[in-house]
Design an enzyme around this catalytic site. Structure first.
Site, PDB file in Angstrom:
ATOM      1  N   ALA A 115      -1.142   6.433   0.621  1.00  0.00           N
ATOM      2  CA  ALA A 115      -2.726   5.284   0.927  1.00  0.00           C
ATOM      3  C   ALA A 115      -2.785   5.218   2.099  1.00  0.00           C
ATOM      4  O   ALA A 115      -1.459   5.118   3.110  1.00  0.00           O
ATOM      5  CB  ALA A 115      -3.128   4.503  -0.152  1.00  0.00           C
ATOM      6  N   LEU A 131       0.423  -0.820   0.055  1.00  0.00           N
ATOM      7  CA  LEU A 131      -0.493   0.034   0.171  1.00  0.00           C
ATOM      8  C   LEU A 131       1.155   1.376   0.338  1.00  0.00           C
ATOM      9  O   LEU A 131       2.163   1.212   0.751  1.00  0.00           O
ATOM     10  CB  LEU A 131      -1.113  -0.166   0.771  1.00  0.00           C
ATOM     11  CG  LEU A 131      -1.843   0.859   1.356  1.00  0.00           C
ATOM     12  CD1 LEU A 131      -2.612   0.851  -0.165  1.00  0.00           C
ATOM     13  CD2 LEU A 131      -3.063   1.145   2.271  1.00  0.00           C
ATOM     14  N   ASP A 132       0.844   1.929  -1.020  1.00  0.00           N
ATOM     15  CA  ASP A 132       1.722   3.527  -1.279  1.00  0.00           C
ATOM     16  C   ASP A 132       1.445   4.306   0.242  1.00  0.00           C
ATOM     17  O   ASP A 132       0.597   4.148   0.710  1.00  0.00           O
ATOM     18  CB  ASP A 132       1.374   4.493  -2.093  1.00  0.00           C
ATOM     19  CG  ASP A 132       1.150   3.480  -3.874  1.00  0.00           C
ATOM     20  OD1 ASP A 132       1.857   2.568  -3.791  1.00  0.00           O
ATOM     21  OD2 ASP A 132       0.894   3.982  -4.242  1.00  0.00           O
ATOM     22  N   PRO A 133       2.888   4.868   0.221  1.00  0.00           N
ATOM     23  CA  PRO A 133       3.341   5.510   1.578  1.00  0.00           C
ATOM     24  C   PRO A 133       1.615   6.946   1.612  1.00  0.00           C
ATOM     25  O   PRO A 133       1.049   7.134   3.162  1.00  0.00           O
ATOM     26  CB  PRO A 133       4.112   6.253   2.193  1.00  0.00           C
ATOM     27  CG  PRO A 133       4.624   5.121   0.928  1.00  0.00           C
ATOM     28  CD  PRO A 133       3.910   4.946  -0.367  1.00  0.00           C
TER      29      PRO A 133
END
Length: 319
Positions: free
Chosen positions: A50, A46-48
């Protein structure tokens, strides 16, 4: 003599509600440190920027990570119309602008084009490997690479709301490998404008949803901004948040086995089921069953394959 692993034998899933500006690897490291766990991994980066569901597997739960990764994921995200960025999210520099702001009718008219199996080109800033290097590393160095389109599966896609003319909120249920940033980019292009993702939250990964999720602050009992020390560790508190290993396989067939059958499976030997047991396990499916979770009164015993009447272990759980 085998070297003894440091840390505790911790088994189970922590369904973390990841906060903004924390990377997936960092989140796993923090939780593993707090739990003093021997082994940990996660099911889906999960992207930072997000937030939302980051399932973290500990100990024997790591054997079930691939099954969670293959599951569907649900995202709620906001498109910011009129601005394209280098990263396709709000972290990047603005590279293009458009005065076009689509109406609700226009948006809903194009959404069916993006449901089902579609071709999608990953964003330049993505983890796709190009000649052995990550695309995002090449992009940071100023290189523009031609990424190949891939087939992705979008089960559901709907417009939730339009807070104002610049923003639209969507919800999507997608398969493995789908990039929400690319989806927003392509929807905007179909609408004759540009856009980027200004907010992104993952609300479900496979069998795990928000109803099971806990924040780091809830797990540690300390504010996120506090620098934790070993004195803050609370193993009993942490273990209380763990979800059983087998819940990762909630959508797969399960077979309750007796003690002597569990012993055989744990030793790598198959067990023969009487025809009614095998028939009930298949529940109408013909042929082989590739994934069956064998359980006894104590919990998970083994991941198995049902071939004919024989339940053969493929991965054994050791608690």
């Amino acid at each position: 003599m085998a070297r003894r692993k440091k840390g505790r034998k911790v088994h189970g899933w922590l369904i973390l509600d990841k906060s903004y500006d924390v990377g997936s690897t960092e989140a796993v490291s923090r939780m593993r440190w707090f739990a003093e766990a021997q082994k940990a991994g996660h099911a889906g980066t999960l992207d930072p920027l997000a937030t939302g569901i980051l399932p973290i597997a500990f100990g024997e739960a790591t054997k079930t990570v691939p099954f969670v990764q293959e599951g569907l994921k649900t995202y709620r995200f906001t498109a910011r119309w009129g601005l394209r960025t280098s990263t396709d999210d709000r972290e990047g520099e603005v590279t293009e602008e458009s005065a076009k702001r689509p109406s609700r009718e226009e948006i809903e008219a194009v959404l069916p084009r993006f449901e089902g199996e579609i071709e999608q080109v990953p964003p330049q800033f993505s983890a796709v490997l190009v000649d052995g290097e990550r695309a995002y590393d090449l992009a940071r160095d100023g290189e523009k690479v031609e990424l190949k389109p891939r087939i992705v599966d979008i089960e559901e896609l709907r417009l939730v709301e339009q807070p104002d003319e610049d923003h639209a909120v969507f919800e999507a249920v997608v398969g493995k490998g789908t990039y929400v940033r690319a989806l927003v980019r392509d929807i905007a292009e179909a609408l004759g404008t540009v856009a980027h993702v200004s907010a992104l939250r993952r609300t479900r990964v496979g069998p795990f949803g928000e109803e099971q999720a806990v924040t780091m602050e809830e797990v540690t009992g300390q504010p996120d901004e506090l620098r934790l020390t070993p004195e803050h560790r609370d193993h009993e508190r942490f273990d209380g948040f763990l979800v059983p290993v087998g819940e990762a396989l909630a959508d797969y067939p399960k077979e309750k086995v007796a003690g002597f059958e569990a012993d055989r499976l744990r030793s790598g030997q198959g067990i023969v089921l009487i025809p009614p047991r095998a028939k009930a396990l298949r529940a109408g499916e013909a042929g082989e069953l590739d994934v069956v979770l064998a359980e006894d009164d104590q919990g998970e015993v083994a991941l198995c394959r049902l071939d004919g009447l024989t339940l053969q272990p493929t991965k054994v759980f050791v608690h």
